[in-house]
Scaffold this motif. Structure first.
Motif, PDB file in Angstrom:
ATOM      1  N   MET A  34       0.850  -1.194   0.000  1.00  0.00           N
ATOM      2  CA  MET A  34       0.000   0.000   0.000  1.00  0.00           C
ATOM      3  C   MET A  34       0.886   1.246   0.000  1.00  0.00           C
ATOM      4  SD  MET A  34      -3.317  -0.954   0.616  1.00  0.00           S
ATOM      5  CE  MET A  34      -4.228   0.057   1.772  1.00  0.00           C
ATOM      6  N   SER A  35       0.625   2.168  -0.926  1.00  0.00           N
ATOM      7  CA  SER A  35       1.386   3.422  -0.893  1.00  0.00           C
ATOM      8  C   SER A  35       0.553   4.524  -1.531  1.00  0.00           C
ATOM      9  CB  SER A  35       2.711   3.266  -1.647  1.00  0.00           C
ATOM     10  OG  SER A  35       2.466   3.147  -3.037  1.00  0.00           O
ATOM     11  N   PHE A  36       0.823   5.749  -1.112  1.00  0.00           N
ATOM     12  CA  PHE A  36       0.162   6.911  -1.696  1.00  0.00           C
ATOM     13  C   PHE A  36       1.244   7.942  -1.979  1.00  0.00           C
ATOM     14  CE2 PHE A  36      -2.236  10.815  -1.981  1.00  0.00           C
ATOM     15  CZ  PHE A  36      -3.407  10.417  -2.627  1.00  0.00           C
TER      16      PHE A  36
ATOM     17  N   ILE B  55       2.311  11.548  -3.679  1.00  0.00           N
ATOM     18  CA  ILE B  55       1.853  12.822  -4.229  1.00  0.00           C
ATOM     19  C   ILE B  55       2.926  13.300  -5.204  1.00  0.00           C
ATOM     20  CG2 ILE B  55       1.319  15.231  -3.725  1.00  0.00           C
ATOM     21  CD1 ILE B  55       0.067  14.305  -1.110  1.00  0.00           C
TER      22      ILE B  55
ATOM     23  N   ILE C   8      -4.571   8.776  -9.611  1.00  0.00           N
ATOM     24  CA  ILE C   8      -5.811   9.364  -9.098  1.00  0.00           C
ATOM     25  C   ILE C   8      -5.721  10.868  -9.306  1.00  0.00           C
ATOM     26  CG2 ILE C   8      -4.892   9.390  -6.700  1.00  0.00           C
ATOM     27  CD1 ILE C   8      -7.840   9.123  -5.765  1.00  0.00           C
ATOM     28  N   ALA C   9      -6.780  11.434  -9.930  1.00  0.00           N
ATOM     29  CA  ALA C   9      -6.820  12.893 -10.117  1.00  0.00           C
ATOM     30  C   ALA C   9      -7.767  13.443  -9.057  1.00  0.00           C
ATOM     31  CB  ALA C   9      -7.235  13.234 -11.534  1.00  0.00           C
TER      32      ALA C   9
ATOM     33  N   VAL D 149     -12.831   6.937  -6.296  1.00  0.00           N
ATOM     34  CA  VAL D 149     -13.202   6.797  -4.886  1.00  0.00           C
ATOM     35  C   VAL D 149     -14.683   6.449  -4.751  1.00  0.00           C
ATOM     36  CG1 VAL D 149     -13.248   7.931  -2.638  1.00  0.00           C
ATOM     37  CG2 VAL D 149     -11.367   8.389  -4.221  1.00  0.00           C
TER      38      VAL D 149
ATOM     39  N   LEU E 149     -10.261   0.034  -4.259  1.00  0.00           N
ATOM     40  CA  LEU E 149      -9.262   1.069  -4.477  1.00  0.00           C
ATOM     41  C   LEU E 149      -7.915   0.387  -4.749  1.00  0.00           C
ATOM     42  CD1 LEU E 149      -9.667   4.164  -4.240  1.00  0.00           C
ATOM     43  CD2 LEU E 149      -8.667   4.006  -1.955  1.00  0.00           C
ATOM     44  N   PRO E 150      -7.181   0.813  -5.789  1.00  0.00           N
ATOM     45  CA  PRO E 150      -5.868   0.192  -6.034  1.00  0.00           C
ATOM     46  C   PRO E 150      -4.955   0.340  -4.811  1.00  0.00           C
ATOM     47  CG  PRO E 150      -6.525   1.562  -7.888  1.00  0.00           C
ATOM     48  CD  PRO E 150      -7.507   1.830  -6.793  1.00  0.00           C
ATOM     49  N   ALA E 151      -4.092  -0.667  -4.577  1.00  0.00           N
ATOM     50  CA  ALA E 151      -3.232  -0.650  -3.387  1.00  0.00           C
ATOM     51  C   ALA E 151      -2.244   0.513  -3.442  1.00  0.00           C
ATOM     52  CB  ALA E 151      -2.485  -1.969  -3.277  1.00  0.00           C
ATOM     53  N   ASP E 152      -1.701   0.780  -4.631  1.00  0.00           N
ATOM     54  CA  ASP E 152      -0.705   1.848  -4.764  1.00  0.00           C
ATOM     55  C   ASP E 152      -1.270   2.940  -5.660  1.00  0.00           C
ATOM     56  OD1 ASP E 152       1.351   0.496  -3.259  1.00  0.00           O
ATOM     57  OD2 ASP E 152       1.428  -0.896  -4.950  1.00  0.00           O
ATOM     58  N   LEU E 153      -1.288   4.144  -5.128  1.00  0.00           N
ATOM     59  CA  LEU E 153      -1.870   5.272  -5.863  1.00  0.00           C
ATOM     60  C   LEU E 153      -0.841   6.376  -6.030  1.00  0.00           C
ATOM     61  CD1 LEU E 153      -5.338   5.509  -4.070  1.00  0.00           C
ATOM     62  CD2 LEU E 153      -4.968   4.913  -6.467  1.00  0.00           C
TER      63      LEU E 153
ATOM     64  N   ALA F 265      -1.020  10.480  -6.874  1.00  0.00           N
ATOM     65  CA  ALA F 265      -1.946  11.608  -7.025  1.00  0.00           C
ATOM     66  C   ALA F 265      -1.414  12.599  -8.049  1.00  0.00           C
ATOM     67  CB  ALA F 265      -2.156  12.291  -5.680  1.00  0.00           C
TER      68      ALA F 265
ATOM     69  N   ASP G 173      -2.998  15.644  -8.790  1.00  0.00           N
ATOM     70  CA  ASP G 173      -3.591  16.982  -8.689  1.00  0.00           C
ATOM     71  C   ASP G 173      -2.579  18.087  -8.379  1.00  0.00           C
ATOM     72  OD1 ASP G 173      -3.796  15.362  -6.221  1.00  0.00           O
ATOM     73  OD2 ASP G 173      -4.484  17.218  -5.317  1.00  0.00           O
TER      74      ASP G 173
END
Lengths: 154, 299
Positions: free
Chosen positions: B1-3, B5, B23-24, B30, B40-44, B46, B48
């Protein structure tokens, strides 16, 4: 797995450690403890969960909390100055634009964003500005009147 | 799992190559995850905060380049888009609500691949190309090449849509997007139609394109080549409506029956061509056309 980050809500920084899939609404209500923002449909339809991110309205039920880091988040609790309601809140009460009150926080946030962008909105611009917020009590007319009054300086 | 930016396109491409999904605004991703359509995908990663994705400008050699991260709220008011790609502004003005339009992006709408997307038919009639980038290189696909079915595109998992590129528009051109809707906000097109037209000096049709939303597995083009060289009149508009209804292969669902969609998409196509021709002739019709011609206007 939890992500650790900070959210800035109503000018206060909150350190958080929450799952990356958590929505902003849930984190504001249960982790931060600000319960003015409401969960209505939880499906991006009703607008009860509306908050401002960098001044723009966002459905917090359908926005990831982790994506709001580094932004300025404003909730309905951020509108009043201490015990003094802001003009929009006061006008909404005075014209009778509040009945059950469940949509009110979301209405206030959408209207706040609208008035920040248009200091003299037409009635149609007010309707469009509030078009993402459902109210099942008032019939909208008095809510629109409250926004109108606020724009007119009351 | 990671997010992650991201701040640059290169950050995004590196994350995509490592298996993350973009993800925009999250208005499809969501909401879909919360409704249980897809986890929701495990790794996103962003998008924006990637400024390079949020610009609108001239394309070298002519035309307009719209960054994939430009929001609907920007498209509604941008002078370049309203002036030369008006149908995209018409469509963006109808997406969701102010909240949806402030976070939702053109690239997100396109890559989500819904056959009911509002900006898709305008992009198709304006002959747009989708720019796809990965660490392996850059390529451009026409909209017909891009959309392969409901919710699916020809993009590889490591490719990011970075821009939608429109060719230069001739003088005396106009475009419009019209949709059938049951309410003014938070609505998905029951059916929709876009038209782009260029008029010859004598007022006849030099170029015409029509595309339809929510009546087929993807946005579809209508063959309107028989109209070229004609002056737009009731007969031509009736022929457009018939061609649109014949092209549609709609389904029954809770929003409309297939028969109703097949009929009404013809009506929308006719109105879109009429508005596009009027705009091409210099008549100012406000954005969105839906409100200007009376669909969904408060009484």
């Amino acid at each position: 797995m939890s992500e650790s980050f900070q959210l800035r809500v109503n000018d206060v920084e909150y350190p958080l450690s929450v799952d990356q899939g958590r929505n902003l609404l849930g984190v504001i209500r249960t982790e931060i403890g600000l319960t003015g923002t409401k969960e209505g449909c939880d499906d991006c339809e009703c607008g009860a969960c509306m908050v401002l991110i960098d001044g723009q309205p966002v459905n917090s039920c359908s926005y990831l909390a982790v994506q709001a880091q580094g932004r300025e988040i404003t909730t309905v609790e951020g509108l009043a100055e201490g015990d003094e309601l802001d003009r929009l809140q006061r006008n909404l009460l005075e014209v009778g634009g509040v009945q059950c009150g469940f949509c009110t926080p979301g209405m206030l946030m959408s209207a706040t964003a609208l008035l920040a962008e248009h200091d003299d909105p037409s009635d149609d611009e007010i309707r469009i500005g509030l078009s993402g917020n459902l109210c099942r009590c008032t019939g909208y007319a008095r809510i629109i009147e409250a926004v109108r009054r606020t724009a007119d300086g009351a | 799992m990671s997010f992650t930016i991201a701040n640059t396109i290169d950050d995004v491409l590196t994350a995509l190559a490592a298996g993350a999904r973009p993800i925009a605004g999250g208005t499809d991703l969501v909401v879909g995850a919360r409704q249980g359509k897809a986890p929701l995908p495990a790794d996103l990663v962003a998008l924006d905060r990637v400024d390079e994705l949020r610009t609108i400008g001239p394309e070298p050699g002519g035309g307009i380049r719209i960054g994939a991260g430009v929001t609907h709220a920007t498209l509604v008011h941008d002078a370049t888009v309203v002036g030369a790609a008006t149908s995209i502004a018409d469509a963006s003005a109808l997406v969701g609500s102010p909240a949806t339009r402030h976070v939702g992006t053109l690239g997100g709408n396109v890559m989500n691949g819904s056959p009911a997307m509002d900006t898709g038919a305008p992009l198709m009639v304006l002959d747009a190309a989708a720019e796809l980038r990965s660490l392996r290189g850059t390529r451009r696909l026409t909209m017909t090449e891009l959309w392969t079915g409901p919710g699916s595109t020809a993009a590889e998992p490591d490719e990011l849509c970075t821009a939608l590129v429109l060719p230069a528009e001739s003088d005396r051109s106009g475009s419009a997007y019209v949709r059938l809707e049951y309410r003014r906000a938070m609505e998905i097109a029951v059916v929709g139609a876009a038209a782009a037209v260029t008029l010859a000096d004598d007022g006849t049709i030099a170029r015409l394109a029509v595309a339809l939303a929510a009546v087929a597995p993807t946005i579809v083009a209508v063959d309107v080549s028989a109209m070229i060289g004609h002056r737009v009149d009731d007969n031509v508009l009736a022929a457009v409506a018939l061609a649109a209804s014949d092209t549609a292969t709609p389904i029954d669902d809770l929003r409309a029956s297939a028969d109703y969609r097949r009929h009404t998409v013809g009506v929308m196509a006719r109105r879109a061509v009429d508005a596009a021709v009027r705009r091409a002739g210099g008549e100012p019709i406000g954005v969105p056309v839906n409100r200007s011609i009376g669909i969904g206007v408060a009484s």
